[in-house]
Each structure stands twice: as C-alpha cells, then as structure tokens.
Design an enzyme around this catalytic site. Structure first.
Site, short mmCIF file in Angstrom:
data_model
loop_
_atom_site.label_atom_id
_atom_site.label_comp_id
_atom_site.label_asym_id
_atom_site.label_seq_id
_atom_site.Cartn_x
_atom_site.Cartn_y
_atom_site.Cartn_z
CG HIS A 14 72.66 -58.60 -63.13
ND1 HIS A 14 71.96 -58.58 -64.11
CD2 HIS A 14 72.45 -59.09 -62.18
CE1 HIS A 14 70.76 -59.19 -63.67
NE2 HIS A 14 71.03 -59.55 -62.53
CG ASP A 71 79.15 -53.20 -69.52
OD1 ASP A 71 78.56 -53.62 -68.61
OD2 ASP A 71 78.76 -52.04 -70.08
C1 GDG Z 1 74.32 -54.20 -65.41
C2 GDG Z 1 75.78 -54.57 -65.75
C3 GDG Z 1 74.55 -55.88 -67.32
C4 GDG Z 1 70.43 -46.08 -69.26
N1 GDG Z 1 70.20 -44.57 -69.22
C5 GDG Z 1 68.91 -44.34 -69.14
C6 GDG Z 1 68.38 -45.84 -69.11
N2 GDG Z 1 69.39 -46.71 -69.28
C7 GDG Z 1 69.11 -48.22 -69.05
C8 GDG Z 1 69.53 -48.94 -70.47
C9 GDG Z 1 69.58 -50.24 -69.96
C10 GDG Z 1 70.07 -49.99 -68.48
O1 GDG Z 1 69.73 -48.69 -68.30
C11 GDG Z 1 71.71 -50.20 -68.61
O2 GDG Z 1 72.14 -51.44 -68.51
P1 GDG Z 1 73.61 -52.00 -69.19
O3 GDG Z 1 73.54 -53.45 -69.12
O4 GDG Z 1 73.82 -50.99 -70.17
O5 GDG Z 1 74.59 -51.52 -67.84
P2 GDG Z 1 74.45 -51.71 -66.16
O6 GDG Z 1 73.40 -50.44 -65.81
O7 GDG Z 1 75.82 -51.41 -66.00
O8 GDG Z 1 74.02 -52.99 -65.69
C12 GDG Z 1 75.63 -54.88 -67.18
C13 GDG Z 1 73.32 -55.45 -66.77
O9 GDG Z 1 73.48 -55.44 -65.51
C14 GDG Z 1 72.07 -56.58 -67.03
O10 GDG Z 1 72.56 -57.76 -66.52
O11 GDG Z 1 74.20 -55.88 -68.90
O12 GDG Z 1 76.82 -55.48 -67.92
O13 GDG Z 1 76.65 -53.67 -65.54
O14 GDG Z 1 68.63 -50.95 -70.18
O15 GDG Z 1 68.62 -48.48 -71.37
N3 GDG Z 1 66.96 -45.99 -69.20
C15 GDG Z 1 66.33 -44.92 -69.19
N4 GDG Z 1 66.79 -43.67 -69.09
C16 GDG Z 1 68.08 -43.34 -69.19
O16 GDG Z 1 68.37 -42.28 -69.35
N5 GDG Z 1 65.12 -45.05 -69.03
#
Ligand code: GDG
Length: 461
Positions: free
Chosen positions: A156, A368
């Site tokens: 990821h 990212d």
């Molecule tokens: C890894 C990779 C890749 C965030 N704050 C809250 C919350 N979130 C949710 C977001 C989003 C998820 O968490 C975060 O996903 P990201 O993709 O932005 O980042 P990582 O956690 O680092 O994820 C990344 C991902 O895996 C998938 O393959 O895209 O590059 O690093 O869905 O909305 N959700 C809630 N409350 C929060 O305060 N409910």
C-alpha cells in the site's frame, strides 16, 4: 469457487462500522462476501502472555480470524521494524530509519508465527492475498510450512528507489522474501519500476515484459509476476454519504463558526510522510502575502493520532502544535482563528460531509503510496458547486487525478500560489476539473482494483 483469504496486519472492524472501514476495507470485504473466505490478522490487542489461539467470528460467508500479540512481539514486529525502519525507508526518509537487529529478528519471527497460526485453517484451493509492509516475509514463511496455494501481495505504500532501499539493513533478505509470492502488486508504475530496478541491478535477477500483462520476474531462484494496481474508492457511495451528512450537527457547527468564510481542509493520520508542517507554512504564506485572504479563509486540519509510541511521531506532534500555535498567535483576530488543528478522529460520514463543505481539499504528502483522502475529497463534492483539489506530485493519486492543481510540497510558495488559485477559481473551471476526476474515479473504483489483482493472481495458477 475457491475461498479468498485476506491477511493484513490489522483486521478492519467491519462489524462495528468503525473508522477503519474505509475504501480498502470495504472493497476487500465485498470480495470476501462474494467468494466466501477469511480475514486473518492481529486483533489490535497487546497481551501479557501468548494467546491460546485464534479467535474466529463468522459474519455470513466471511470468517474474521484474529489473534493478539504479546508486548515483545508488538514492540519488535510492529512498532520497531515495521514502523521505525520500513515505514521511513519506504517513504524516502532514510534520515529517520532506526534499525535494531533484534527488532528485525522479531519481525521475521512474528511473520513465521502468524503463518503457523493460519496454515492449519487453509484449504488446498484457497487464494491468499497478503497486504502491506508488515508482512513481507509471510509467503516465505507459509512456503516453509509446505503451503502450495497461490499467494499474492499488495504494497500500500511506495516502493523506494534502489539507492534508498540499500540503506535498510537486510534489504536483500526482504526482497528475496518478496519473491516467494506469486504476484506482487504496487500502487503505481514508478513503484513497480523501482522494484524491477532493484531486481536487475542489485539482485542479479531478470525481467520479461509482455505488453500490458504483469512483468515476469526471475530472481533468487523464483519466478513471479509484478504489476501496478492503483487502489480506488467507491466515489458514488462517498458522494451519497456526503450529501446525507450536509445538515448534520458537526457540519452545522462548522458552517456557523465560519461565518461565510471559505474553508480549506485536510485530513491525515498524524504522520511525517503527510507533509503537515510544510502545509501549515503554505497556509501561513497565503495569508502573509495577501492580506485580503485574512479573515476570509480558515484552514481545518483533522489529524487523528497514530503510532504515538514511535519517537518520530511524538516529535512531529510537538512540531505541529508549535507551528499552529505560532501561526495563530501571529494572525488570529478576535473573531478569526486561521488554523483549526484537531488531533482526533471523526466518523466517516462526518468527514465526507465536511469535505463537501470545503472549498479546497489540501492534500500534500511528501510521499504517499496512493492517498485515499484525495480521492474521497473529490468524490464528496457537490457536482453543481465543486471544490478544488490541491494535490502533491508525490502522492500516487497524482498520476490519476491530473485535473487537480498539482504542487511540489517542498515548495511553500508553489503551494500558497495553488491555494490562492483554488480559492478564486471560477465555477466552470471547477466543474470541468471535478468532472474529469470523477470519471477517472468511477473507471478505477475499488472493485476494479481488487478484481484486476485477483484476476492476475488466479491467472498464474
Ligand atoms: C495507506 C497508504 C494508501 C483519516 N482520518 C480519519 C479517517 N481517515 C481515513 C481517510 C482514508 C484513510 O483513513 C487514510 O488513507 P490514506 O490513503 O490517505 O493514507 P494511509 O492511512 O497512510 O494508507 C496510502 C492507503 O494505504 C490505501 O492503499 O492510499 O498511500 O499510506 O480513508 O478517510 N477516517 C475516519 N476518521 C478520521 O478521523 N473515519
């Protein structure tokens, strides 16, 4: 039909509808419901003694199989090697790498132990899909137990350039372990290229390309395949969630306190890879250079805590608190706070509804793998009055969301300029950019990601 077995560090608490139930969890869970199967991983519990065994919970055709970790395993496998060695290295931060040989041994030991727990539950035709950097040695460990099933791996996070990976002690063993999988999936073509480059230049392996098919990799006496599978979201479901939440309490509070000012918004786990400090400075630069913006725009940063027992995360939290305090101290007025920095988690529908309110989504990681927040922000917009996405060139998502305003997160002026452009962008241009991005998000939603990966994993059988 063969069962699907998902293995990931944490098993998403789908049944509770908790915050982890984002695009990935929902997409994977959908696949499990269709084929029947099991989701296996750490329960999130840190125990004082080794658990008796796996806890099994049935939800229709899906079994959730979870197990706790003892403190030493948690420290070495999770907090140590996964998050203090691999995470910074794979996010191009060799300066933050902490390496401890015992932690590495613990990482390999826990992978073997988890494999031993799963192996007796497997059936010969199960298809196994392992997720992320915590579990690089997992296929090797299963193979050592005689497991012959198809095993795929999806990373990821970014795969670093060979010169960066070389700074991780034992990098060769890690890549050799990756080669025990049948199929490797990366988020983007540059990640795939970085892996292929390591195979050719450092591992003495060879590659064979055949059109759009996954690359065939020969290395360490293994033959496997590798390709890029950019992860998506379900844009229309997020749109519906955002619309439903429009009149919710939290959104009403934000609207009432904004007093018609424009809203710039970001949501990230509190992680140094997400570029939060640089982003705060870019917002400061905007209000510093253009006094008309003062008292006319507010910046909302939601940053739920993660990994607060890793030193680099604690340092970063202090730095952010200092920066937001400094900027607010310098520019705030009696009725206006420039930066609202909130170090806590919100429910998913609340976030979606707030995204819809925000005129600008500011998503500027330093690195990212993909960044789902960028995709969620666009999905949540009102088609008749969409906001503007400002997106880092170093997010995997920038390769698909080319209609965003793409910035270099190390260039504070570039980000401040993009913010100014976004805040005054005319409706027609906003709609055109939004339309283009939504089309892309619909074409490559999370089902497409999952189906492409599983098709290729099964095709090699
Ligand atoms: C890894 C990779 C890749 C965030 N704050 C809250 C919350 N979130 C949710 C977001 C989003 C998820 O968490 C975060 O996903 P990201 O993709 O932005 O980042 P990582 O956690 O680092 O994820 C990344 C991902 O895996 C998938 O393959 O895209 O590059 O690093 O869905 O909305 N959700 C809630 N409350 C929060 O305060 N409910």
């Amino acid at each position: 039909m063969s069962r699907l077995i998902i293995v990931s560090n944490r098993v998403a608490p789908i049944s509770e509808g908790g915050p982890a139930a984002g695009g990935l969890a929902v997409g994977v869970y959908d696949a499990l419901k269709e084929t029947g199967g099991m989701w296996f991983g750490w329960s999130g519990d840190v125990l004082t003694s080794h658990p008796e065994g796996i806890k099994l919970e049935e939800h229709g055709p899906v079994t959730f199989a979870t197990i706790g970790l003892v403190r030493r395993d948690y420290d070495q496998y999770y907090r140590g090697f996964s998050n203090a060695t691999l995470w910074p290295a794979f996010h191009y931060r060799p300066d933050l790498i902490e390496f401890d040989r015992q932690e590495y041994d613990g990482y390999c030991r826990v992978n073997r132990w988890l494999a031993e727990q799963l192996a007796p539950l497997l059936r010969p035709d199960d298809v196994i899909w392992v997720h992320d950097y915590h579990l690089i040695p997992f296929a090797q460990a299963l193979r050592a137990l005689g497991v012959k099933n198809r095993i795929g791996f999806f990373l990821h996070i970014p795969f670093p350039a060979a010169q960066i990976l070389l700074s991780v002690p034992r990098h060769r063993e890690l890549v050799e372990a990756l080669c025990a999988f049948d199929l490797l999936g990366f988020q983007t073509e540059p990640d795939l290229r970085a892996f292929c480059d390591y195979i050719e230049t450092e591992a003495g392996g060879s590659l064979r390309r055949d059109g759009a098919k996954p690359v065939e990799v020969r290395a360490f006496g293994q033959t496997l395949r590798a390709a890029a599978y950019p992860i998506g979201v379900y844009p229309d479901e997020i749109a519906a969630l955002a619309k439903d939440g429009e009149s919710g309490r939290d959104v009403e509070i934000v609207k009432a306190t904004l007093h018609h000012r424009k809203l710039v918004m970001s949501v990230d786990r509190l992680d140094y890879s997400k570029g939060l400090v640089e982003r705060f400075r870019a917002f400061e630069r905007l209000i510093e250079h253009d006094s008309r913006q003062r008292n006319n725009v507010s910046f909302l940063q939601i940053a739920p805590p993660t990994r607060s027992d890793v030193d680099a995360y604690r340092d970063m939290r202090f730095q952010l608190e200092a920066e937001s305090g400094r900027i607010n101290g310098r520019y705030a007025e009696l009725d206006w706070t420039p930066i609202r920095y909130i170090h806590r988690q919100y429910e998913r529908p609340v976030l979606a509804a707030l995204f819809r309110e925000a005129h600008v989504g500011l998503v500027t990681p330093l690195r990212d793998g993909m960044n789902l927040v960028a995709k969620e922000y666009v999905s949540a917009q009102d088609p008749d009055d969409p906001g503007v996405l400002v997106l880092s060139q170093f997010a995997g998502a920038a390769r698909e969301l080319t209609a965003a305003l793409i910035v270099n997160p190390l260039d504070i002026d570039d980000m401040a300029d993009a913010l100014a452009t976004a805040l005054k962008m005319p409706l027609d241009e906003r709609k055109a950019r939004y339309g283009e991005m939504m089309q892309q998000l619909r074409e490559n939603n999370v089902s497409v990601w999952r189906d492409n990966f599983l098709r290729d994993l099964k095709a090699g059988a």
